[in-house]
Design a protein around this motif. Sequence first.
Motif, mmCIF file in Angstrom:
data_model
loop_
_atom_site.group_PDB
_atom_site.id
_atom_site.type_symbol
_atom_site.label_atom_id
_atom_site.label_comp_id
_atom_site.label_asym_id
_atom_site.label_seq_id
_atom_site.Cartn_x
_atom_site.Cartn_y
_atom_site.Cartn_z
ATOM 1 N N GLU A 151 0.673 42.431 -16.718
ATOM 2 C CA GLU A 151 1.764 41.496 -17.033
ATOM 3 C C GLU A 151 1.919 41.346 -18.541
ATOM 4 O OE1 GLU A 151 4.017 40.053 -15.055
ATOM 5 O OE2 GLU A 151 3.145 41.067 -13.339
ATOM 6 N N THR A 152 0.809 41.307 -19.271
ATOM 7 C CA THR A 152 0.869 41.217 -20.723
ATOM 8 C C THR A 152 1.534 42.455 -21.305
ATOM 9 O OG1 THR A 152 -1.130 39.867 -20.792
ATOM 10 C CG2 THR A 152 -0.524 40.985 -22.820
ATOM 11 N N LEU A 153 1.146 43.642 -20.798
ATOM 12 C CA LEU A 153 1.726 44.888 -21.288
ATOM 13 C C LEU A 153 3.213 44.988 -20.957
ATOM 14 C CD1 LEU A 153 -1.119 47.418 -20.453
ATOM 15 C CD2 LEU A 153 -0.352 46.709 -22.721
ATOM 16 N N LYS A 154 3.638 44.308 -19.925
ATOM 17 C CA LYS A 154 5.053 44.316 -19.554
ATOM 18 C C LYS A 154 5.852 43.309 -20.379
ATOM 19 C CE LYS A 154 6.889 42.102 -16.044
ATOM 20 N NZ LYS A 154 7.056 41.609 -14.695
ATOM 21 N N ASN A 155 5.331 42.099 -20.526
ATOM 22 C CA ASN A 155 6.117 41.007 -21.098
ATOM 23 C C ASN A 155 6.175 40.989 -22.620
ATOM 24 O OD1 ASN A 155 6.891 39.899 -18.638
ATOM 25 N ND2 ASN A 155 4.942 38.832 -18.436
ATOM 26 N N ARG A 156 5.077 41.292 -23.281
ATOM 27 C CA ARG A 156 5.059 41.157 -24.738
ATOM 28 C C ARG A 156 5.998 42.135 -25.446
ATOM 29 N NH1 ARG A 156 -1.023 40.308 -26.481
ATOM 30 N NH2 ARG A 156 -0.103 40.551 -28.543
ATOM 31 N N PRO A 157 6.071 43.420 -25.041
ATOM 32 C CA PRO A 157 7.073 44.285 -25.682
ATOM 33 C C PRO A 157 8.517 43.830 -25.397
ATOM 34 C CG PRO A 157 5.398 45.619 -24.654
ATOM 35 C CD PRO A 157 5.163 44.204 -24.210
ATOM 36 N N MET A 158 8.744 43.262 -24.227
ATOM 37 C CA MET A 158 10.084 42.763 -23.911
ATOM 38 C C MET A 158 10.453 41.575 -24.802
ATOM 39 S SD MET A 158 10.022 43.107 -19.787
ATOM 40 C CE MET A 158 11.714 42.678 -19.479
ATOM 41 N N ALA A 159 9.437 40.878 -25.313
ATOM 42 C CA ALA A 159 9.670 39.745 -26.206
ATOM 43 C C ALA A 159 9.835 40.195 -27.662
ATOM 44 C CB ALA A 159 8.522 38.749 -26.095
ATOM 45 N N GLY A 160 9.769 41.505 -27.893
ATOM 46 C CA GLY A 160 10.016 42.022 -29.232
ATOM 47 C C GLY A 160 8.787 42.441 -30.016
ATOM 48 N N GLU A 161 7.629 42.361 -29.399
ATOM 49 C CA GLU A 161 6.410 42.756 -30.101
ATOM 50 C C GLU A 161 6.255 44.284 -30.058
ATOM 51 O OE1 GLU A 161 1.899 41.067 -30.076
ATOM 52 O OE2 GLU A 161 3.445 39.908 -29.048
ATOM 53 N N ALA A 162 5.621 44.855 -31.061
ATOM 54 C CA ALA A 162 5.457 46.305 -31.139
ATOM 55 C C ALA A 162 4.558 46.799 -30.006
ATOM 56 C CB ALA A 162 4.859 46.693 -32.487
ATOM 57 N N VAL A 163 5.000 47.864 -29.349
ATOM 58 C CA VAL A 163 4.281 48.398 -28.190
ATOM 59 C C VAL A 163 2.876 48.846 -28.574
ATOM 60 C CG1 VAL A 163 4.279 50.214 -26.436
ATOM 61 C CG2 VAL A 163 6.408 49.090 -27.049
ATOM 62 N N ARG A 164 2.768 49.535 -29.687
ATOM 63 C CA ARG A 164 1.459 50.028 -30.125
ATOM 64 C C ARG A 164 0.487 48.872 -30.336
ATOM 65 N NH1 ARG A 164 0.261 54.968 -33.325
ATOM 66 N NH2 ARG A 164 -1.810 54.675 -34.198
ATOM 67 N N ARG A 165 0.965 47.792 -30.936
ATOM 68 C CA ARG A 165 0.116 46.623 -31.189
ATOM 69 C C ARG A 165 -0.315 45.954 -29.880
ATOM 70 N NH1 ARG A 165 1.252 41.744 -35.420
ATOM 71 N NH2 ARG A 165 -0.542 40.528 -34.819
ATOM 72 N N VAL A 166 0.612 45.844 -28.936
ATOM 73 C CA VAL A 166 0.300 45.228 -27.640
ATOM 74 C C VAL A 166 -0.747 46.060 -26.905
ATOM 75 C CG1 VAL A 166 1.241 44.636 -25.378
ATOM 76 C CG2 VAL A 166 2.547 44.104 -27.423
ATOM 77 N N CYS A 167 -0.549 47.368 -26.888
ATOM 78 C CA CYS A 167 -1.493 48.249 -26.182
ATOM 79 C C CYS A 167 -2.875 48.229 -26.819
ATOM 80 C CB CYS A 167 -0.954 49.674 -26.139
ATOM 81 S SG CYS A 167 0.491 49.856 -25.093
ATOM 82 N N SER A 168 -2.929 48.261 -28.136
ATOM 83 C CA SER A 168 -4.246 48.249 -28.783
ATOM 84 C C SER A 168 -4.934 46.906 -28.581
ATOM 85 C CB SER A 168 -4.134 48.574 -30.269
ATOM 86 O OG SER A 168 -3.408 47.574 -30.948
ATOM 87 N N GLY A 169 -4.172 45.817 -28.573
ATOM 88 C CA GLY A 169 -4.751 44.506 -28.285
ATOM 89 C C GLY A 169 -5.300 44.421 -26.869
ATOM 90 N N ALA A 170 -4.562 44.996 -25.915
ATOM 91 C CA ALA A 170 -5.028 44.999 -24.530
ATOM 92 C C ALA A 170 -6.295 45.836 -24.390
ATOM 93 C CB ALA A 170 -3.934 45.533 -23.607
ATOM 94 N N MET A 171 -6.308 46.998 -25.017
ATOM 95 C CA MET A 171 -7.495 47.862 -24.952
ATOM 96 C C MET A 171 -8.705 47.197 -25.597
ATOM 97 S SD MET A 171 -6.862 50.474 -23.189
ATOM 98 C CE MET A 171 -8.334 51.383 -23.545
ATOM 99 N N ARG A 172 -8.482 46.524 -26.720
ATOM 100 C CA ARG A 172 -9.582 45.820 -27.384
ATOM 101 C C ARG A 172 -10.139 44.729 -26.467
ATOM 102 N NH1 ARG A 172 -7.157 42.933 -30.875
ATOM 103 N NH2 ARG A 172 -6.290 44.702 -31.989
ATOM 104 N N SER A 173 -9.245 43.980 -25.836
ATOM 105 C CA SER A 173 -9.675 42.911 -24.940
ATOM 106 C C SER A 173 -10.475 43.455 -23.760
ATOM 107 C CB SER A 173 -8.430 42.158 -24.435
ATOM 108 O OG SER A 173 -8.780 41.229 -23.461
ATOM 109 N N ILE A 174 -10.000 44.551 -23.206
ATOM 110 C CA ILE A 174 -10.691 45.178 -22.056
ATOM 111 C C ILE A 174 -12.068 45.679 -22.476
ATOM 112 C CG2 ILE A 174 -10.627 47.132 -20.472
ATOM 113 C CD1 ILE A 174 -7.516 46.758 -20.497
ATOM 114 N N MET A 175 -12.136 46.343 -23.623
ATOM 115 C CA MET A 175 -13.404 46.901 -24.085
ATOM 116 C C MET A 175 -14.421 45.813 -24.416
ATOM 117 S SD MET A 175 -13.042 50.089 -23.790
ATOM 118 C CE MET A 175 -14.230 50.944 -24.753
ATOM 119 N N GLU A 176 -13.960 44.691 -24.967
ATOM 120 C CA GLU A 176 -14.872 43.599 -25.289
ATOM 121 C C GLU A 176 -15.427 42.935 -24.041
ATOM 122 O OE1 GLU A 176 -12.633 40.957 -27.744
ATOM 123 O OE2 GLU A 176 -12.785 42.255 -29.524
#
Length: 128
Positions: A101-126
């Motif tokens: 849901e985060t990967l779907k909604n945040r880019p739709m809100a105008g955030e950079a896709v690369r930044r959203v994906c790297s943030g999600a990956m960081r969260s998952i890895m931590e």
Amino acid sequence: PNLSKKRFFVAQGVFEAEINEYLKRELSQDGYGGVEIRSTPKEKTIIIRADNAQAILGQNASRIHEISKVIQTRFNFPDNTIKVYLDKITAKGLSATSQAETLKNRPMAGEAVRRVCSGAMRSIMEKG
């Protein structure tokens, strides 16, 4: 009632799928992470898992009451037989639904896709 076991489980599965789909549509912006349904002969308990529980709760729990009423009228349950509770997801990185849901909604809100994906990956890895 008098349903065969097969029909009972199919009806139960359809009910759970409809509830999940409704909640996913209604609460996707608020970090919806899944639903758990527990049944007793007298009532059904619906536990909604979400990141942002406060946004789903609403002011004076009005949103929860609204969700409860919609489910009650849609499935023709008698009054006071549906209980809806919220459960906050503590480890967001481990919730696949929440991350999707985060990967779907945040880019739709105008955030950079690369930044959203790297943030999600960081969260998952931590967390995992």
